[in-house]
Design a protein around this motif. Structure first.
Motif, short mmCIF file in Angstrom:
data_model
loop_
_atom_site.label_atom_id
_atom_site.label_comp_id
_atom_site.label_asym_id
_atom_site.label_seq_id
_atom_site.Cartn_x
_atom_site.Cartn_y
_atom_site.Cartn_z
N GLY A 57 0.79 -1.23 0.00
CA GLY A 57 0.00 0.00 0.00
C GLY A 57 0.82 1.27 0.00
O GLY A 57 0.29 2.34 0.23
N LEU A 58 2.10 1.14 -0.24
CA LEU A 58 2.94 2.35 -0.27
C LEU A 58 2.47 3.31 -1.35
O LEU A 58 2.55 4.53 -1.20
CB LEU A 58 4.40 1.95 -0.50
N GLY A 59 1.95 2.75 -2.43
CA GLY A 59 1.50 3.57 -3.54
C GLY A 59 0.46 4.60 -3.12
O GLY A 59 0.39 5.69 -3.70
N PRO B 241 2.96 8.36 -2.82
CA PRO B 241 3.14 8.07 -4.25
C PRO B 241 4.57 8.31 -4.72
O PRO B 241 5.07 7.58 -5.57
CB PRO B 241 2.18 9.05 -4.93
N ILE B 242 5.24 9.34 -4.16
CA ILE B 242 6.59 9.65 -4.64
C ILE B 242 7.54 8.51 -4.31
O ILE B 242 8.26 7.99 -5.18
CB ILE B 242 7.10 10.95 -4.01
N LEU B 243 7.53 8.09 -3.04
CA LEU B 243 8.43 7.00 -2.66
C LEU B 243 8.11 5.74 -3.45
O LEU B 243 9.00 5.02 -3.89
CB LEU B 243 8.31 6.72 -1.16
N ALA B 244 6.81 5.49 -3.64
CA ALA B 244 6.42 4.30 -4.39
C ALA B 244 6.97 4.35 -5.80
O ALA B 244 7.50 3.36 -6.33
CB ALA B 244 4.90 4.18 -4.42
N LEU B 245 6.88 5.54 -6.41
CA LEU B 245 7.38 5.69 -7.77
C LEU B 245 8.89 5.46 -7.82
O LEU B 245 9.41 4.74 -8.69
CB LEU B 245 7.03 7.09 -8.29
N ILE B 246 9.61 6.05 -6.85
CA ILE B 246 11.06 5.91 -6.84
C ILE B 246 11.45 4.44 -6.65
O ILE B 246 12.34 3.91 -7.34
CB ILE B 246 11.69 6.78 -5.75
N LEU B 247 10.76 3.79 -5.71
CA LEU B 247 11.06 2.37 -5.48
C LEU B 247 10.80 1.56 -6.74
O LEU B 247 11.60 0.71 -7.13
CB LEU B 247 10.21 1.84 -4.32
#
Lengths: 176, 102, 559
Positions: free
Chosen positions: C377-379, C383-389
């Motif tokens: 559920g990080l997305g 959203p930024i961290l999810a995108l970077i990951l």
């Protein structure tokens, strides 16, 4: 001939000391292990002398048999370890495998290396060279010329070790 | 001088190195593991010095000198870790300290 | 004096450590130590920049005590910059990660700086003893950093484990160095290499022992398979910024040294003949690293462990590139480093530091567990961290528009072209492995976007420093993935320089002159469209060489 006898006596002593540190039945008591290690270190200094490494023989006594041993004994006293802390290790398949592999590889290395150097003989040093080989003078010159850079950088290594030891052992709680 | 063949010196050095390695791998006690480490490094030093003597090259003694300093620094860190570990776990048993699965 | 200036990039890292240490003391007890992270990062980046400015093209060294000890060339500049970037990113990640995790010790920053210094020294050193000192400075600092979260038994265990195995590796390295000295009477690469090549028979047993020992020691550092046992545990247990450091800096430095050593010391014409040759050993390690790393990666449930096994499998791919060294050029002295190795390391380091960095920013409130569930559920949450990951992980997987794909493409192509008749097997193995690896990389992405957290979700740390670091990594991965020309060109120069500086130094005059590889002419950095396939102009000479090889093979065999 006398030299050979001395070598074999020293070598046997060194090996027995090392084994006494490692092999479980002997190494129950931490202080016994430390004494065995001390034996190894001291006899090793004798071997260094036989190799004309006089300065390093002294350093072996001062650094290893002196400083490092004190550290060990100090740690043993500080931790106040009980005997059961030194009971034999859990024998796992991995450990046996590792030990066996180490033993086999060592045997192989000794054979390969022995074959490779079977014709090597020691360089004959003249009397003058012999009197200085491995002395403070010679080693000092090497340290201050060829190995100057590593010698200087050792300082940073020691600094790192000091900071590291402090960081690990310092009790932390909230902001310092 | 030195009537002992180089192969004998190397065999002794290798034996010490192997004993040390086996000690580090198998013993459960952090202190004993550290002692084994010192035995390993002593074996290395012996090999260096034997080669130096047989080549008549004294400059490598300086290298052994530096290695000694490194070994002492390594032990200092190792003992610091042992003490911190003792404070944490109440023991310096390496087998007990295996919460992570290996 | 000019030699001291040439050495300054490396010294700058150490000076940064000293300055940060003093600032830590001066700043008093109750201040937030975060600014030290910025100082460290700036200092390290400055040292990387200085390396680029001073070393590109190579520098003559004249001070007697530095001749043969260090080498400043494009190769060194490339890796020192890479190491500086990864080290700076790690120190920025520490800024907010550590206080959240209850580590309030300002002394972690100087240790990071010194560890980076050690890694840089490790890369530029060409003498066994200096090399060993670099290795030890890096390792000693890292043992402590791995154990720096003292309230956590995991961190302590990671530190102890890393210490014992690392010390074992140092012992192996020294034993190898001793035997190398015995075989050649010297400890600096150039002399050692020349002696081994001249007198292959003399003392060959000693040099073989040395080879095995040194490969084992470096294998520990780069986490290649039989020596990888510590990797997942240590990466999992250490504070996450330190895991990033280990996965990025240590591996880059280890491979830089491994490749340089293989080129200089064992780089003879027999480099990859048979299983017992240096190349053969590397090939075996490469294949089992890939396979074991990927298979073990599939069964993990902890993201840090997944990334650890991914780093093991990446070690396998890079080792394959190192194996191709001896095959680089047809002809007797055909030793060259293909640019795939430095370039792949670049792609790997950026992506892996980015991935670990995101995990480091999910360690709020002392949260340690990094299971797949806790990142679910990080997305939605960030959203930024999810995108970077996602970018980092997909780049590690080698999905096309990202940098990781270019890395794999260039590396595998060069391995293949080095010896098309035999190497296609290994390239196929590597490609199949990358496909298998897709499973666990996509699993991370799946959890991030399509799963709801079942247990406790990892709390996100609000950190400008950390976010800056990871987003820089992600932007680099994206940008360089789309426009890789410049990076590939830099890797090309680096790898050619690794060869040139050695052949120059070893120049037993004029004997091998005509076969010494010449630097490729500067070419425009545009990608050209050739038959629908994008071909980087700088690769054309390699392709041409491969075609010559083919021609030669179809004619009567030399020998």
């Amino acid at each position: 001939m006398a030299e050979q006898i001395v070598f074999y006596i020293l070598a046997t002593g060194v090996l027995l000391g090392a084994l006494a540190v490692v092999v479980p039945p002997f190494a129950r008591n931490p202080l016994h292990a430390a004494v065995a290690l001390l034996t190894t270190f001291s006899l090793m200094a004798g071997l260094f002398v036989m190799l004309s490494a006089h300065l390093l023989a002294i350093l072996q006594i001062v650094v290893y048999a002196g400083a490092v041993m004190i550290l060990f004994v100090f740690a043993i006293m500080l931790l106040n370890l009980r005997k059961q802390d030194f009971s034999p290790a859990k024998i796992t398949a991995w450990k046996i495998l590792g030990a066996a592999a180490a033993f086999l590889i060592a045997t192989r290395i000794a054979m390969v290396a022995g074959a490779a150097v079977s014709t090597h003989t020691a360089v004959d040093l003249s009397l003058e060279q012999y009197s200085t080989f491995g002395s403070v003078h010679d080693v000092g010159i090497a340290l201050a010329t060829k190995y100057l850079l590593p010698f200087e950088i050792t300082a940073i290594l020691l600094l790192v070790a000091v900071i590291g030891a402090l960081v690990v052992t310092r009790r932390q709680g909230g902001l310092r | 001088m030195t009537n002992i063949p180089l192969s004998h010196w190397l065999a002794l050095a290798t034996a010490l190195f192997a004993i040390g390695t086996i000690g580090v791998i198998t013993r459960r006690n952090m202190l004993i593991a550290l002692m084994s480490l010192e035995i390993m490094l002593n074996g290395v030093g012996l090999a260096f010095l034997a080669f130096a003597r047989f080549r008549g090259d004294v400059s490598v003694h300086a290298a052994v000198f530096i290695v000694m300093a490194v070994a002492a620094a390594e032990v200092a860190i190792g003992l610091a870790l042992a003490i911190a570990m003792y404070r944490n776990n109440g023991s310096i048993d390496l087998d007990q300290a295996s919460r992570l699965k290996g | 004096m000019s030699d001291i200036i040439a050495f300054s990039p490396v010294l700058l890292a150490a000076i940064t450590g000293l300055i940060v240490m003093v600032l830590d003391l001066l700043s008093g007890k109750n201040t937030h130590k975060g600014f030290l992270g910025w100082v460290t990062a700036v200092g390290l980046l400055a040292s990387g920049t200085a390396a680029c400015l001073l070393w590109v093209g190579g520098r003559e060294i004249s001070l007697p005590f530095m001749v043969g000890m260090v080498q400043f060339d494009t190769y060194g500049a490339f890796f020192v910059t890479l190491i500086a970037i990864a080290g700076a990113a790690s120190s920025l990640l520490i800024v907010d990660h550590n206080p959240e995790q209850g580590i309030h010790d300002g002394a972690t920053y100087p240790l990071v700086a010194f560890a980076t210094f050690g890694a840089m020294l490790f890369v530029v050193a060409t003498d066994m003893i200096l090399l060993f000192l670099g290795l030890e400075i890096m390792s000693l600092a890292l043992y402590v950093l791995a154990a720096s979260k003292q309230t956590s038994p995991f961190s302590m265990e990671a530190g102890v484990k890393y210490f014992l195995l690392g010390a074992l590796a140092s012992g192996f390295f020294l034993f190898g160095a001793a035997f190398l000295y015995g075989a050649t009477g010297s400890l600096d690469f150039v002399t050692v290499g020349r002696t081994i090549q001249d007198a292959a028979a003399h003392g060959s047993g000693l040099s073989k022992v040395a080879l095995v020992m040194i490969i084992a020691a470096l294998g520990f550092k780069i986490a290649a398979v039989p020596f990888h046992f510590w990797t997942p545990d240590v990466y999992e247990g250490s504070p996450t910024p330190i895991s990033a450091f280990m996965a990025g800096v240590v591996k880059a430095a280890g491979f830089a040294v491994l490749a340089r050593m293989m080129l200089t010391i064992w780089g003879t014409a027999e480099f990859s003949s048979g299983w017992q040759s240096p190349g053969g050993i590397l090939l075996i390690l490469a294949v089992i690293s890939m396979v074991v790393g990927n298979i073990m990666g599939i069964v993990q449930d902890n993201v840090k462990r997944i990334l650890a096994y991914s780093s093991i499998s990446h070690a396998g791919y890079i080792l394959l590139g190192v194996y191709a060294i001896g095959l680089g050029e047809p002809g007797a002295v055909g030793i060259s480093l293909n640019s795939g190795v430095p370039f792949y390391l670049l792609t790997y380091v950026l992506a892996t530091v980015g991935a670990f960095g995101v995990l480091a920013l999910m360690g709020g409130q002392g949260h340690e567990d990094m299971s797949l569930d806790s990142i679910a559920g990080l997305g939605k949450r960030s959203p930024i961290l999810a995108l970077i990951l996602t970018i980092s992980v997909l780049s590690l997987a080698g999905i096309p528009p990202l940098l990781g794909f270019m890395g794999k493409f260039v590396l595998f192509k060069q391995v293949l072209l080095a010896d098309p008749d035999r190497n296609w097997v290994w390239v196929v193995v590597a490609v199949l492995n990358s496909l298998v690896a897709l499973y666990y990389y996509l699993r991370i992405v799946l959890y991030v976007y399509f799963r709801e957290p079942e247990g406790e979700a990892a709390p996100i740390i609000k950190s400008n420093a950390g976010l800056f670091a990871v987003s820089t990594m992600a932007v680099l991965v994206l940008l360089l993935g789309v426009f890789p020309g410049k990076a590939i060109d830099a890797s090309n120069q680096a790898s050619h320089h690794a060869v040139l500086s050695i052949t120059e130094a070893q120049a037993a005059p004029a004997v091998q002159q005509e076969s010494a590889p010449t630097p490729e002419p500067k070419q425009p950095l545009r990608l050209r469209q050739v038959d629908g396939l994008k071909v980087d102009p700088s690769h054309i000479p390699i392709i041409r060489r491969a075609m010559e090889l083919k021609l030669r093979d179809s004619g009567p065999k030399p020998k």
